[in-house]
Motif scaffolding. Structure first.
Motif, PDB file in Angstrom:
ATOM      1  N   PHE A  42       3.826   4.794   3.084  1.00  0.00           N
ATOM      2  CA  PHE A  42       2.460   4.915   3.594  1.00  0.00           C
ATOM      3  C   PHE A  42       2.427   5.631   4.954  1.00  0.00           C
ATOM      4  O   PHE A  42       1.725   6.632   5.114  1.00  0.00           O
ATOM      5  CB  PHE A  42       1.803   3.542   3.714  1.00  0.00           C
ATOM      6  N   THR A  69      -4.146   2.580  -8.730  1.00  0.00           N
ATOM      7  CA  THR A  69      -4.966   1.777  -7.816  1.00  0.00           C
ATOM      8  C   THR A  69      -4.499   0.329  -7.811  1.00  0.00           C
ATOM      9  O   THR A  69      -4.382  -0.300  -6.747  1.00  0.00           O
ATOM     10  CB  THR A  69      -6.448   1.870  -8.228  1.00  0.00           C
ATOM     11  N   ASP A 122       6.921   0.174   4.130  1.00  0.00           N
ATOM     12  CA  ASP A 122       5.559   0.627   4.426  1.00  0.00           C
ATOM     13  C   ASP A 122       5.585   1.953   5.184  1.00  0.00           C
ATOM     14  O   ASP A 122       4.776   2.842   4.923  1.00  0.00           O
ATOM     15  CB  ASP A 122       4.824  -0.439   5.248  1.00  0.00           C
ATOM     16  N   GLY A 145      -1.546  -0.299  -5.619  1.00  0.00           N
ATOM     17  CA  GLY A 145      -1.713  -0.215  -4.166  1.00  0.00           C
ATOM     18  C   GLY A 145      -1.901   1.183  -3.626  1.00  0.00           C
ATOM     19  O   GLY A 145      -1.816   1.394  -2.412  1.00  0.00           O
ATOM     20  N   CYS A 146      -2.159   2.132  -4.509  1.00  0.00           N
ATOM     21  CA  CYS A 146      -2.349   3.502  -4.040  1.00  0.00           C
ATOM     22  C   CYS A 146      -3.609   3.583  -3.172  1.00  0.00           C
ATOM     23  O   CYS A 146      -4.688   3.137  -3.574  1.00  0.00           O
ATOM     24  CB  CYS A 146      -2.456   4.457  -5.231  1.00  0.00           C
ATOM     25  N   ALA A 147      -3.446   4.190  -1.980  1.00  0.00           N
ATOM     26  CA  ALA A 147      -4.562   4.275  -1.036  1.00  0.00           C
ATOM     27  C   ALA A 147      -5.157   5.670  -0.976  1.00  0.00           C
ATOM     28  O   ALA A 147      -6.253   5.848  -0.441  1.00  0.00           O
ATOM     29  CB  ALA A 147      -4.092   3.862   0.356  1.00  0.00           C
ATOM     30  N   LEU A 204     -10.539   5.669  -5.002  1.00  0.00           N
ATOM     31  CA  LEU A 204      -9.322   6.346  -4.548  1.00  0.00           C
ATOM     32  C   LEU A 204      -9.668   7.700  -3.928  1.00  0.00           C
ATOM     33  O   LEU A 204     -10.130   8.607  -4.633  1.00  0.00           O
ATOM     34  CB  LEU A 204      -8.385   6.530  -5.748  1.00  0.00           C
ATOM     35  N   ARG A 210       0.858  -1.178   0.000  1.00  0.00           N
ATOM     36  CA  ARG A 210       0.000   0.000   0.000  1.00  0.00           C
ATOM     37  C   ARG A 210       0.901   1.237   0.000  1.00  0.00           C
ATOM     38  O   ARG A 210       2.010   1.210   0.537  1.00  0.00           O
ATOM     39  CB  ARG A 210      -0.905   0.005   1.234  1.00  0.00           C
ATOM     40  N   TYR A 211       0.433   2.296  -0.619  1.00  0.00           N
ATOM     41  CA  TYR A 211       1.194   3.546  -0.578  1.00  0.00           C
ATOM     42  C   TYR A 211       0.250   4.726  -0.748  1.00  0.00           C
ATOM     43  O   TYR A 211      -0.883   4.574  -1.226  1.00  0.00           O
ATOM     44  CB  TYR A 211       2.299   3.561  -1.641  1.00  0.00           C
ATOM     45  N   ILE A 212       0.738   5.890  -0.321  1.00  0.00           N
ATOM     46  CA  ILE A 212       0.021   7.141  -0.538  1.00  0.00           C
ATOM     47  C   ILE A 212       0.809   7.944  -1.568  1.00  0.00           C
ATOM     48  O   ILE A 212       2.042   8.061  -1.451  1.00  0.00           O
ATOM     49  CB  ILE A 212      -0.114   7.930   0.779  1.00  0.00           C
TER      50      ILE A 212
END
Lengths: 89, 266
Positions: free
Chosen positions: B251, B22, B247, B25-27, B66, B2-4
């Motif tokens: 994130f 997406t 992470d 893993g884009c959060a 998203l 996951r990442y921002i």
């Protein structure tokens, strides 16, 4: 990471980039015209690569950087050229 | 994984990029106001742009689940015209309560001129008066070192500004320590040609640590890569960094900084 691990990961990529740099310099030298401030700065930056010591990336960036501290009177362009003329001219 | 993505100019990107981000893993994605590639002719153009950032673009991102957040300002590339900047800055307060607005950004300098500096100070004052987070753009290439120094001086001179609520973006090897030593956050922008490559970003994390640091792609209408952050996570994995470390960087850290705004919920 150990040095062999770093070399295993990055040597081929760095070797390729080094040859690209050499080919770029050959291309510049085959071309007609005078050296401008960008290629002069580039040659200065190459010296930093051969120096012993840490922070070579930082040293290269500093060669290209405007070291002055006062704001300029007005912005006449939006673009950056990649090198500061005052460092080599 | 996951990442921002804390800095992406999605108005310039095609919808397929939302799909790719997406899938990677884009959060959440955060979009600072920036230069459109041409100068807008009036404050009305900015009004429409702020509506796009706060109304239309969140809906486009939501189609892929998203969350989309934004930052508002007049970009330094359009700050030479102080009168226009004053008109645009006067528009911003009416947008600050919108649900996806996180703060003032990306403000800063471009060519390090007196007018740019004046407009930067106006933005900092606006952020202070409205208790907003600040996202700062530092100049390109030969102008970055000088501009970063000037920006840090302006922010430190305003005692209303808490350094931990400011992120200074686009740091490189010659500016990262200056920013971190100021107590502010440092953003590493991952670009194919200028700014910072994934290996160099990981080098800086290894040298200077992963406290108060985030990574972003800053993808826009130019040569840029919307997947640069997950590619940098892969770079870290190749070097043997643990999943927890990766992470935290891609994130946890952006969530920590952005979470200082109560509206940032994912």
């Amino acid at each position: 990471m150990t040095q062999p691990q770093v070399l295993d990961l990055y040597f081929m990529d760095a070797r390729s980039k080094l040859i690209d740099l050499a080919a770029f310099l050959d291309r510049v030298e085959r071309a007609t015209g005078e050296d401008d401030f960008r290629i002069k700065a580039f040659r200065e930056a190459l010296k930093a690569l051969s120096a012993h010591g840490p922070e070579k990336a930082k040293q290269v960036l500093l060669v290209f950087s405007d070291p002055t501290t006062d704001p300029i009177p007005a912005a006449t362009t939006k673009a950056a050229s990649g090198a500061w003329p005052g460092n080599v001219e | 994984m996951r990442y921002i993505e804390p800095h992406a100019h999605m108005v310039s990107r095609v919808t397929d990029d939302y799909v790719k981000m997406t899938l990677a893993g884009c959060a959440a994605v955060c979009e600072p106001a920036f230069w459109a590639g041409f100068d807008r002719s009036s404050a009305d153009g900015f009004y429409d742009y702020f509506c796009q950032l706060t109304e239309h673009e969140p809906k486009r991102a939501a189609k892929f689940g998203l969350p989309h957040f934004s930052w508002l300002c007049i970009n330094p590339k359009e700050s030479e015209d102080v009168k226009l900047a004053e008109e645009v800055i006067a528009l911003i307060p009416k947008f600050l309560d919108r649900p996806n607005v996180l703060g003032i950004g990306e403000i800063g300098l471009n060519k390090n001129s007196r007018n740019e500096l004046r407009v930067l100070e106006m933005h900092v004052d606006l952020a202070a008066r409205h208790n907003q987070l600040i996202l700062v753009h530092t100049p390109h290439l030969e102008d970055k070192l000088k501009g970063t120094r000037l920006i840090v001086d302006v922010l430190k001179a305003d005692k209303r500004i808490q350094p931990g609520r400011v992120i200074i973006d686009h740091v490189e090897e010659h500016t990262v320590k200056l920013v971190l030593d100021s107590g502010m956050w440092a953003g590493m922008t991952l670009y194919p040609e200028s700014k910072c490559s994934p290996p160099r970003a990981v080098d800086m994390v290894e040298v200077y640590g992963d406290e108060r640091v985030w990574m972003n792609c800053a993808c826009d209408w130019g040569v840029s890569d919307p997947l640069a952050v997950p590619k940098t996570a892969l770079e870290m994995k190749k070097r043997g960094h643990s999943p927890d470390t990766i992470d935290r960087l891609v994130f946890g850290n952006p969530a920590k900084f952005l979470g200082q705004c109560a509206k940032f919920k994912i």
